[in-house]
Design a protein around this motif. Structure first.
Motif, PDB file in Angstrom:
ATOM      1  N   SER A 206       4.910  -1.513   9.632  1.00  0.00           N
ATOM      2  CA  SER A 206       4.392  -0.420  10.473  1.00  0.00           C
ATOM      3  C   SER A 206       5.480   0.311  11.261  1.00  0.00           C
ATOM      4  O   SER A 206       5.246   1.416  11.756  1.00  0.00           O
TER       5      SER A 206
ATOM      6  N   PHE B  31      -5.038  -2.944   8.761  1.00  0.00           N
ATOM      7  CA  PHE B  31      -4.684  -1.981   7.725  1.00  0.00           C
ATOM      8  C   PHE B  31      -5.396  -2.198   6.390  1.00  0.00           C
ATOM      9  O   PHE B  31      -5.120  -1.486   5.431  1.00  0.00           O
TER      10      PHE B  31
ATOM     11  N   ILE C  99      -0.177   5.390   9.483  1.00  0.00           N
ATOM     12  CA  ILE C  99      -1.191   4.462   8.978  1.00  0.00           C
ATOM     13  C   ILE C  99      -1.490   4.629   7.486  1.00  0.00           C
ATOM     14  O   ILE C  99      -1.518   3.635   6.763  1.00  0.00           O
TER      15      ILE C  99
END
Length: 289
Positions: free
Chosen positions: A120, A26, A125
């Motif tokens: 998450s 990420f 995202i």
């Protein structure tokens, strides 16, 4: 820290989009020129494709950028052999590998991976990335490079005095208490990260991860696969994976009735110790294509 450069010459399994957009990390962002800039540990690096080579430019605390890149990008592992072996399993695997042929599973810091995948849960995202950046900016260490400011991912010690409300103010939502509790468990020694890395028994490590607040089976498997624990036999199951496994191998009219045990059994029988990599190829192919 002095800027360094390393050129990776004509790698066989290496493609920026496949690596950075397959859902495993990420903190890598695409730049206008198609390169990617990312932060891991105390490193800030830009990687750009030039011809058949990849040029890494950046700063790292370890004075050997090449060494850091080899470890982080898992460059000692022969992915060509892995792809060849998995491609023989069936046509679906062959097709998914052809689509995501440049995937490499990164060796990400265990602590950062734990917190990132707790964040998450039930999240998308862009939002995950935003939360991690705000968390890093608030509590990590500042690094300046090429006129830009970057932030390291905060250590458990750097999060020691952060309150649930402060996490909530960063936009963590229901995950605020989970990050708070997990950090406390690590600091109190209830879960020892060093011992997890040294334990070769994946199921024992998994059970220990499941004691952390906010870590369920899917998050635990993601941590096992995507961190420097590097357990390639685990098979994380989310909505996309359930869907693709049902469509290709189970074919139940109601995919919600497909159990995790059923999927894991098929993954184990079909892909063995490479189940985690098979999952990445199938997941990436199904989600992107």
């Amino acid at each position: 820290m002095k800027e360094q450069q390393y050129v990776l010459k004509k790698p066989k399994t290496f493609h920026l989009k496949d690596i950075f957009e397959c859902g495993q990390c990420f903190r890598w962002n695409e730049q206008e020129d198609g390169s990617y800039t990312g932060i891991w540990k105390e490193n800030v690096v830009n990687v750009k494709k030039e011809g058949q080579d990849y040029v890494f430019t950046g700063i790292c605390k370890n004075q050997n950028l090449e060494e850091e890149i080899y470890t982080y990008f898992d460059l000692d592992r022969n992915y060509e052999t892995i792809k060849e072996e998995l491609s023989k399993k069936d046509e679906y695997m062959k097709t998914s590998i052809a689509y995501g042929k440049g995937i490499r599973i990164l060796n990400q810091d265990l602590w950062e991976t734990i917190i990132s995948f707790i964040i998450s849960a039930n999240n998308n995202i862009p939002r995950i990335k935003g939360i991690i950046e705000r968390l890093s900016k608030a509590y990590g260490q500042k690094i300046k490079w090429k006129g830009n400011t970057y932030y390291t991912f905060p250590t458990p010690e750097e999060l020691k005095n952060v309150t649930v409300k402060e996490y909530r103010d960063l936009g963590l939502g229901f995950r605020d208490i989970r990050i708070y509790e997990t950090t406390k468990m690590i600091l109190d020694g209830k879960v020892n990260l060093k011992e997890l890395k040294e334990n070769p028994n994946t199921m024992e490590v998994r059970e220990k991860l499941l004691t952390l607040s906010g870590v369920g089976p899917k998050v635990a498997d993601c941590i096992l696969l995507f961190s420097d624990l590097k357990r390639l036999e685990v098979f994380p199951i989310d909505v996309w994976v359930r869907r693709v496994m049902n469509d290709l191998y189970i074919q139940n009219e109601d995919e919600t009735k497909v159990s995790k045990k059923q999927i894991e059994k098929i993954a184990r029988e079909n892909f063995g110790d490479l189940a985690g990599l098979a999952q990445q190829y199938l997941f990436y192919w199904r989600r992107e294509a």
